[in-house]
Write a protein that holds these residues in place. Structure first.
Motif, short mmCIF file in Angstrom:
data_model
loop_
_atom_site.label_atom_id
_atom_site.label_comp_id
_atom_site.label_asym_id
_atom_site.label_seq_id
_atom_site.Cartn_x
_atom_site.Cartn_y
_atom_site.Cartn_z
N PHE A 1 0.80 -1.22 0.00
CA PHE A 1 0.00 0.00 0.00
C PHE A 1 0.83 1.28 0.00
CE2 PHE A 1 -2.86 -3.24 1.86
CZ PHE A 1 -3.86 -3.18 0.91
N ASP A 2 2.02 1.24 0.61
CA ASP A 2 2.87 2.44 0.66
C ASP A 2 3.90 2.45 -0.47
OD1 ASP A 2 1.43 3.11 2.93
OD2 ASP A 2 2.92 2.26 4.30
N ASP A 3 4.71 1.40 -0.53
CA ASP A 3 5.79 1.38 -1.53
C ASP A 3 5.25 1.28 -2.95
OD1 ASP A 3 7.27 1.35 0.75
OD2 ASP A 3 8.25 -0.57 0.42
N LEU A 4 4.28 0.40 -3.17
CA LEU A 4 3.76 0.20 -4.52
C LEU A 4 2.54 1.08 -4.83
CD1 LEU A 4 3.96 -3.70 -4.87
CD2 LEU A 4 5.63 -1.99 -5.60
N GLY A 5 1.95 1.66 -3.81
CA GLY A 5 0.78 2.50 -4.02
C GLY A 5 -0.45 1.75 -4.47
N ALA A 6 -0.57 0.48 -4.08
CA ALA A 6 -1.72 -0.32 -4.46
C ALA A 6 -2.96 0.11 -3.68
CB ALA A 6 -1.44 -1.80 -4.23
N ALA A 7 -4.11 0.00 -4.33
CA ALA A 7 -5.38 0.29 -3.66
C ALA A 7 -6.04 -0.99 -3.15
CB ALA A 7 -6.33 1.01 -4.62
N HIS A 8 -5.56 -2.12 -3.66
CA HIS A 8 -6.17 -3.40 -3.28
C HIS A 8 -5.12 -4.49 -3.39
CE1 HIS A 8 -9.42 -6.35 -2.81
NE2 HIS A 8 -8.88 -7.04 -3.81
N LEU A 9 -5.17 -5.43 -2.44
CA LEU A 9 -4.24 -6.55 -2.39
C LEU A 9 -5.02 -7.84 -2.25
CD1 LEU A 9 -1.46 -8.03 -1.80
CD2 LEU A 9 -1.86 -7.43 0.61
N GLU A 10 -4.63 -8.85 -3.03
CA GLU A 10 -5.15 -10.20 -2.82
C GLU A 10 -3.99 -11.16 -2.77
OE1 GLU A 10 -8.53 -11.60 -4.86
OE2 GLU A 10 -9.57 -9.65 -4.84
N ILE A 11 -4.10 -12.15 -1.89
CA ILE A 11 -3.00 -13.12 -1.74
C ILE A 11 -3.57 -14.49 -1.43
CG2 ILE A 11 -2.67 -12.44 0.69
CD1 ILE A 11 0.32 -13.22 0.28
N ARG A 12 -3.01 -15.48 -2.10
CA ARG A 12 -3.29 -16.88 -1.77
C ARG A 12 -1.95 -17.60 -1.78
NH1 ARG A 12 -6.52 -21.72 -4.78
NH2 ARG A 12 -7.27 -22.77 -2.90
N ASP A 13 -1.49 -17.91 -0.59
CA ASP A 13 -0.18 -18.52 -0.37
C ASP A 13 -0.42 -19.92 0.17
OD1 ASP A 13 2.97 -17.69 0.61
OD2 ASP A 13 1.98 -19.33 1.65
N ARG A 14 0.23 -20.92 -0.43
CA ARG A 14 -0.03 -22.31 -0.06
C ARG A 14 0.29 -22.59 1.41
NH1 ARG A 14 -0.28 -27.56 -2.49
NH2 ARG A 14 -0.94 -28.85 -0.73
N GLY A 15 1.18 -21.82 2.00
CA GLY A 15 1.58 -22.07 3.39
C GLY A 15 0.83 -21.28 4.43
N LEU A 16 -0.03 -20.34 4.02
CA LEU A 16 -0.76 -19.52 4.99
C LEU A 16 -1.95 -20.28 5.58
CD1 LEU A 16 -0.86 -15.98 3.34
CD2 LEU A 16 0.13 -16.54 5.57
N ALA A 17 -2.15 -20.11 6.88
CA ALA A 17 -3.32 -20.65 7.56
C ALA A 17 -4.22 -19.49 7.99
CB ALA A 17 -2.89 -21.46 8.79
N GLU A 18 -5.47 -19.78 8.28
CA GLU A 18 -6.39 -18.73 8.67
C GLU A 18 -5.93 -18.02 9.94
OE1 GLU A 18 -10.45 -19.90 8.79
OE2 GLU A 18 -10.52 -20.48 6.67
N THR A 19 -5.26 -18.75 10.84
CA THR A 19 -4.76 -18.11 12.07
C THR A 19 -3.68 -17.07 11.76
OG1 THR A 19 -3.24 -19.98 12.32
CG2 THR A 19 -5.31 -20.07 13.55
N ASP A 20 -3.00 -17.21 10.61
CA ASP A 20 -1.99 -16.22 10.23
C ASP A 20 -2.63 -14.90 9.80
OD1 ASP A 20 0.18 -18.00 10.56
OD2 ASP A 20 -0.18 -18.86 8.58
N LEU A 21 -3.89 -14.93 9.43
CA LEU A 21 -4.56 -13.77 8.87
C LEU A 21 -5.27 -12.91 9.90
CD1 LEU A 21 -6.25 -15.63 5.86
CD2 LEU A 21 -4.00 -14.57 5.91
N GLU A 22 -5.54 -13.47 11.05
CA GLU A 22 -6.35 -12.78 12.05
C GLU A 22 -5.68 -11.51 12.57
OE1 GLU A 22 -6.95 -15.84 14.93
OE2 GLU A 22 -8.42 -16.93 13.71
N GLY A 23 -6.47 -10.45 12.70
CA GLY A 23 -5.99 -9.20 13.27
C GLY A 23 -5.17 -8.33 12.34
#
Length: 336
Positions: free
Chosen positions: A105-127
């Motif tokens: 959001f800061d360096d690239l100036g993106a307005a929206h981000l989507e990510i699907r990483d094979r190693g991410l769990a839902e607990t990694d996303l909280e907060g």
């Protein structure tokens, strides 16, 4: 604290990225070239550092929608399963995800981000201010013997494979420079979608671009099923790399499905991959029909975050609009 820094691609960079155990075909140069061409997107490669030490890499692509910069890693509709990170095993993925936010959001100036990483769990996303959807994928462990793999399938699936063989269905490997394969596949794909009163979600040019991009690297298996009369009745596209083969696409003509070419294609691909040391077959999605092959569901959440609620609303509206457009095009095609 982890930090992401965008870097230019070099042979040394690609070599370092290929040294990580969690590398996937979607992180490779040929695959990114395919997505960049198909989506008119700009690849984003970044190193992840902890102090002066590089501990991983990030892969994404920048595109524009409604005049806004979107960072997809990946985006829905890119026919790309996972991107995200390559990380040192000691680095928590949640920390890499936290470091991704200011980079996006800061360096690239993106307005929206989507990510699907094979190693991410839902607990990694909280907060972390992310919204996500459960997006499990069905996989097959190819470590057991060929007999054990066959025995793990549903009995009806085993019967269908035997039926294909008795009916004279023959599976052939297709070279990447075959000028007719993409046409065969897309013709059959149109028939598959027509069964649901829909049209394919991508053009034949995307199929051609994929084959052109991955063919020279030898990382794509193209299969054609012929019936006893030599007619092409089904096809499948299976990219593979490192330890995993992926089901990118498969299609068949409805009038020939009674000889079960689809099951024969999958069974051929499983054995082909296993013989080459591949240890996992990923169906790329969790549809119930895949369970007959003896799959296990693996959770891989699809997460997103927008700079503002307005941008989030535009993203959801675009998704709904695409579905409506697809149905409208199908209705026009039927009316002609």
């Amino acid at each position: 604290m982890l930090r992401l820094q965008r870097v230019e691609p070099t042979p040394a960079l690609w070599a370092d990225r290929a040294s990580y155990e969690d590398r996937l075909i979607f992180h490779t140069e040929p695959w990114l070239r395919f997505v960049a061409q198909a989506q008119r997107a700009e690849p984003v490669l970044a190193t992840i550092s902890d102090g002066s030490r590089t501990v991983g890499h990030f892969t994404g692509l920048l595109t524009k929608r409604y005049g806004l910069r979107i960072l997809g890693s990946p985006m829905a509709g890119w026919t790309t399963s996972y991107l995200g990170f390559n990380l040192d095993p000691a680095v928590p993925r949640r920390e890499a995800l936290q470091a991704l936010m200011p980079f996006a959001f800061d360096d690239l100036g993106a307005a929206h981000l989507e990510i699907r990483d094979r190693g991410l769990a839902e607990t990694d996303l909280e907060g972390l201010g992310l919204r996500w959807a459960a997006a499990p994928t069905a996989v097959i462990d190819l470590s057991p013997s060929e007999d054990a793999l066959f025995a793990a399938m549903a009995s009806a699936c085993r019967r269908n494979i035997r039926k294909a063989d008795k009916s004279g269905v023959v599976i052939e490997e297709v070279p990447g420079d075959d000028p007719t394969f993409a046409d065969d596949f897309y013709s059959q794909l149109r028939d598959v979608f027509a069964k649901q009163n829909l049209v394919p979600t991508y053009s034949i040019e995307r199929v051609r671009t994929l084959i052109r991009s991955l063919g020279p690297a030898g990382s794509i298996l193209l299969l054609r099923a012929r019936d006893a009369d030599g007619r092409c009745i089904a096809t499948a596209i299976m990219p593979w790399y490192h330890r995993t083969m992926y089901f990118w696409g498969g299609a068949s003509y409805r009038e020939h499905q009674q000889v079960r070419p689809n099951e024969a294609l999958i069974w051929y691909a499983l054995r082909w991959a296993r013989e080459r040391g591949v240890t996992e077959f990923d169906f790329v999605g969790g549809n119930s029909y895949k369970a007959k092959y003896g799959t296990t569901d693996v959770p891989v959440p699809w997460a997103r975050r927008s700079r503002s609620p307005l941008v989030a609303g535009l993203r959801d509206a675009a998704k709904e609009g695409f579905a409506l457009k697809q149905r409208a095009v199908a209705r026009l095609a039927r009316a002609r």
